[in-house]
Design a protein around this motif. Structure first.
Motif, mmCIF file in Angstrom:
data_model
loop_
_atom_site.group_PDB
_atom_site.id
_atom_site.type_symbol
_atom_site.label_atom_id
_atom_site.label_comp_id
_atom_site.label_asym_id
_atom_site.label_seq_id
_atom_site.Cartn_x
_atom_site.Cartn_y
_atom_site.Cartn_z
ATOM 1 N N THR A 61 68.150 3.591 7.435
ATOM 2 C CA THR A 61 67.563 4.599 8.314
ATOM 3 C C THR A 61 66.036 4.618 8.178
ATOM 4 O OG1 THR A 61 67.992 6.264 6.604
ATOM 5 C CG2 THR A 61 69.647 6.010 8.342
ATOM 6 N N VAL A 62 65.525 5.305 7.166
ATOM 7 C CA VAL A 62 64.081 5.430 6.980
ATOM 8 C C VAL A 62 63.560 4.215 6.215
ATOM 9 C CG1 VAL A 62 62.229 6.874 6.066
ATOM 10 C CG2 VAL A 62 64.335 7.927 6.926
ATOM 11 N N LEU A 63 62.559 3.534 6.766
ATOM 12 C CA LEU A 63 61.960 2.363 6.126
ATOM 13 C C LEU A 63 60.729 2.808 5.342
ATOM 14 C CD1 LEU A 63 62.259 -0.210 9.051
ATOM 15 C CD2 LEU A 63 63.978 0.526 7.375
ATOM 16 N N LEU A 64 60.686 2.484 4.059
ATOM 17 C CA LEU A 64 59.682 3.050 3.163
ATOM 18 C C LEU A 64 58.671 2.030 2.639
ATOM 19 C CD1 LEU A 64 62.157 5.267 1.120
ATOM 20 C CD2 LEU A 64 60.611 6.021 2.942
ATOM 21 N N LYS A 65 58.980 0.760 2.671
ATOM 22 C CA LYS A 65 58.072 -0.280 2.184
ATOM 23 C C LYS A 65 57.297 -0.865 3.353
ATOM 24 C CE LYS A 65 57.992 -4.610 -0.429
ATOM 25 N NZ LYS A 65 58.818 -5.660 -1.077
ATOM 26 N N PRO A 66 55.977 -1.008 3.223
ATOM 27 C CA PRO A 66 55.182 -1.577 4.328
ATOM 28 C C PRO A 66 55.718 -2.941 4.763
ATOM 29 C CG PRO A 66 53.737 -0.653 2.640
ATOM 30 C CD PRO A 66 55.139 -0.607 2.082
ATOM 31 N N ASP A 67 55.792 -3.121 6.082
ATOM 32 C CA ASP A 67 56.194 -4.382 6.708
ATOM 33 C C ASP A 67 57.671 -4.739 6.464
ATOM 34 O OD1 ASP A 67 53.551 -4.796 7.656
ATOM 35 O OD2 ASP A 67 52.981 -5.644 5.714
ATOM 36 N N TYR A 68 58.421 -3.825 5.915
ATOM 37 C CA TYR A 68 59.841 -4.096 5.700
ATOM 38 C C TYR A 68 60.589 -4.033 7.027
ATOM 39 C CZ TYR A 68 64.656 -3.535 4.123
ATOM 40 O OH TYR A 68 66.009 -3.676 3.944
ATOM 41 N N GLN A 69 61.490 -4.993 7.244
ATOM 42 C CA GLN A 69 62.297 -5.020 8.448
ATOM 43 C C GLN A 69 63.686 -4.471 8.161
ATOM 44 O OE1 GLN A 69 61.032 -6.087 11.509
ATOM 45 N NE2 GLN A 69 59.115 -6.088 10.326
ATOM 46 N N ARG A 128 63.312 -1.008 -9.381
ATOM 47 C CA ARG A 128 62.883 -0.416 -10.648
ATOM 48 C C ARG A 128 62.283 -1.523 -11.514
ATOM 49 N NH1 ARG A 128 67.787 3.493 -12.657
ATOM 50 N NH2 ARG A 128 68.679 1.478 -13.199
ATOM 51 N N ASN A 129 61.015 -1.377 -11.874
ATOM 52 C CA ASN A 129 60.320 -2.387 -12.662
ATOM 53 C C ASN A 129 60.425 -2.094 -14.147
ATOM 54 O OD1 ASN A 129 59.285 -3.872 -10.370
ATOM 55 N ND2 ASN A 129 57.882 -2.150 -10.039
ATOM 56 N N ALA A 130 60.225 -3.133 -14.954
ATOM 57 C CA ALA A 130 60.358 -3.002 -16.400
ATOM 58 C C ALA A 130 59.358 -2.010 -16.982
ATOM 59 C CB ALA A 130 60.194 -4.366 -17.068
ATOM 60 N N ASP A 131 58.194 -1.830 -16.333
ATOM 61 C CA ASP A 131 57.174 -0.910 -16.845
ATOM 62 C C ASP A 131 57.429 0.539 -16.449
ATOM 63 O OD1 ASP A 131 56.560 -0.887 -14.154
ATOM 64 O OD2 ASP A 131 54.540 -1.719 -14.386
ATOM 65 N N GLY A 132 58.551 0.796 -15.771
ATOM 66 C CA GLY A 132 58.887 2.152 -15.366
ATOM 67 C C GLY A 132 58.466 2.514 -13.957
ATOM 68 N N SER A 133 57.662 1.686 -13.324
ATOM 69 C CA SER A 133 57.246 1.956 -11.949
ATOM 70 C C SER A 133 58.389 1.644 -10.988
ATOM 71 C CB SER A 133 56.019 1.129 -11.587
ATOM 72 O OG SER A 133 56.306 -0.257 -11.655
ATOM 73 N N GLN A 134 58.297 2.209 -9.793
ATOM 74 C CA GLN A 134 59.356 2.046 -8.807
ATOM 75 C C GLN A 134 58.766 1.796 -7.429
ATOM 76 O OE1 GLN A 134 61.735 5.586 -8.965
ATOM 77 N NE2 GLN A 134 62.265 5.345 -11.123
ATOM 78 N N VAL A 135 59.457 0.972 -6.645
ATOM 79 C CA VAL A 135 59.081 0.719 -5.257
ATOM 80 C C VAL A 135 60.271 1.094 -4.383
ATOM 81 C CG1 VAL A 135 58.351 -0.985 -3.558
ATOM 82 C CG2 VAL A 135 57.546 -1.169 -5.930
ATOM 83 N N GLN A 136 60.060 2.063 -3.520
ATOM 84 C CA GLN A 136 61.127 2.474 -2.605
ATOM 85 C C GLN A 136 61.138 1.545 -1.394
ATOM 86 O OE1 GLN A 136 60.945 6.762 -1.838
ATOM 87 N NE2 GLN A 136 59.583 6.929 -3.606
ATOM 88 N N ILE A 137 62.313 1.012 -1.060
ATOM 89 C CA ILE A 137 62.426 0.036 0.014
ATOM 90 C C ILE A 137 62.849 0.702 1.327
ATOM 91 C CG2 ILE A 137 63.528 -2.111 0.740
ATOM 92 C CD1 ILE A 137 61.774 -2.378 -1.765
ATOM 93 N N ALA A 138 63.972 1.391 1.285
ATOM 94 C CA ALA A 138 64.512 2.015 2.495
ATOM 95 C C ALA A 138 65.605 3.002 2.114
ATOM 96 C CB ALA A 138 65.078 0.955 3.438
#
Length: 310
Positions: free
Chosen positions: A48-56, A206-216
């Motif tokens: 539904t909602v796309l959260l990462k830039p340029d993600y298709q 979820r990255n090893a350093d604790g940071s996170q990237v939301q995709i969709a």
């Protein structure tokens, strides 16, 4: 708190948690048992909602099957339901997922890293009057847990979990590598035709350093409609023949998942190193062989270890 977590928790609260009446354990118990039975199931998943830039946006996913849900354990405060798939044409049976329900469970396992689930206590405020549902893989390996109360607004029985984490579903990890976890809220509703399972997911790296990237974000809708058009005899026969075998497997997992620290799996993400030999052993038992306890012990010794402590 991460923004996506806050939004999911807000959704859960808006689902009725804040204004719920005190739990009626017997009524809740009956609602959970209402999920047993024979069903034609439709599975639908839509980003539904796309959260990462340029993600298709990924294509919508649709599938279905014929599934019987049998009661494995039933006490006033604990219920175990096993799902079995049947191919209507061939009669082939596949042991599918399992859901365990426990009233005011003291702890649950949580997906904390790849192939790792840690057992943690449940907050008192969250647990008051609530049921914890834990879901298991076809090998009875852990998948995810959620906690929440049942509600009966306008006479509709519905349960909504808190926000939690789960690994990629089988439909995704064979073709996706851009995320490694789902932040999810689940809702089960008993309907006149059967029951439904709604999934409110956020795909996250979820990255090893604790940071996170939301995709969709993703909405999943699984519709279980009761049917009398499918012969589920093969599934019921399979379960009758193999129940003792799978009880032994569950006991092995419970020894690691009922208390801290939890488990770490030393298999690939697909888990086939355990799934295949367990299914083969179950087939042998169905054919009349004795339960190979030593074989089960060997699989667990090779592929399962306690989760690292933190």
């Amino acid at each position: 708190m991460k923004p996506f977590a806050a939004s999911l928790l807000l959704f859960a609260a808006q689902g009725g948690h804040a204004s719920a009446a005190p739990a009626d354990v017997a009524r809740d118990h009956a609602s959970i048992l209402a999920m047993q039975g024979q069903y034609t199931v439709d599975f639908a998943f839509d980003e539904t909602v796309l959260l990462k830039p340029d993600y298709q946006r990924a294509p919508a996913m649709r599938s279905g099957g014929n599934e019987v849900v049998v009661v494995v354990e039933d006490t006033p405060t604990r219920i175990v339901l096993q799902h079995l798939l049947v191919d209507a044409k061939s009669g082939h049976v596949t042991k599918h997922w399992r859901q365990d329900w426990r009233y005011q469970a003291p702890s649950r396992f949580e997906f904390t890293a790849d192939q790792t689930w840690q057992v943690r206590s449940i907050a008192v405020a969250l647990n008051r009057g609530a049921w914890t549902q834990c879901v298991f893989e076809v090998s009875d390996a852990p998948r995810y847990c959620g906690t929440g109360p049942w509600h009966y607004d306008n006479g509709v029985a519905s349960w909504t979990s808190d926000q939690g984490w789960r690994p990629l579903p089988r439909r995704e990890y064979t073709r996706r590598s851009d995320y490694n976890a789902l932040a999810m809220v689940n809702r089960h509703t008993i309907t006149p035709a059967g029951w439904t399972h709604e999934q409110f997911n956020t795909k996250v790296l979820r990255n090893a350093d604790g940071s996170q990237v939301q995709i969709a974000r993703e909405f999943g809708f699984n519709d279980y409609a009761r049917t009398r058009e499918v012969d589920f005899t093969p599934a019921l026969d399979y379960w009758k023949a193999t129940a003792a075998f799978w009880a032994n497997v569950r006991q092995h997992w419970a020894g690691l998942l009922d208390r801290a620290p939890g488990v770490h799996l030393k298999t690939k993400l697909d888990g086939m190193a355990m799934i295949v030999p367990l299914f083969e052993q179950a087939e042998a038992v169905q054919g009349g062989a004795a339960v190979d306890v030593a074989g089960i012990d060997g699989l667990f010794a090779r592929y399962v270890e306690p989760a690292p402590t933190k």
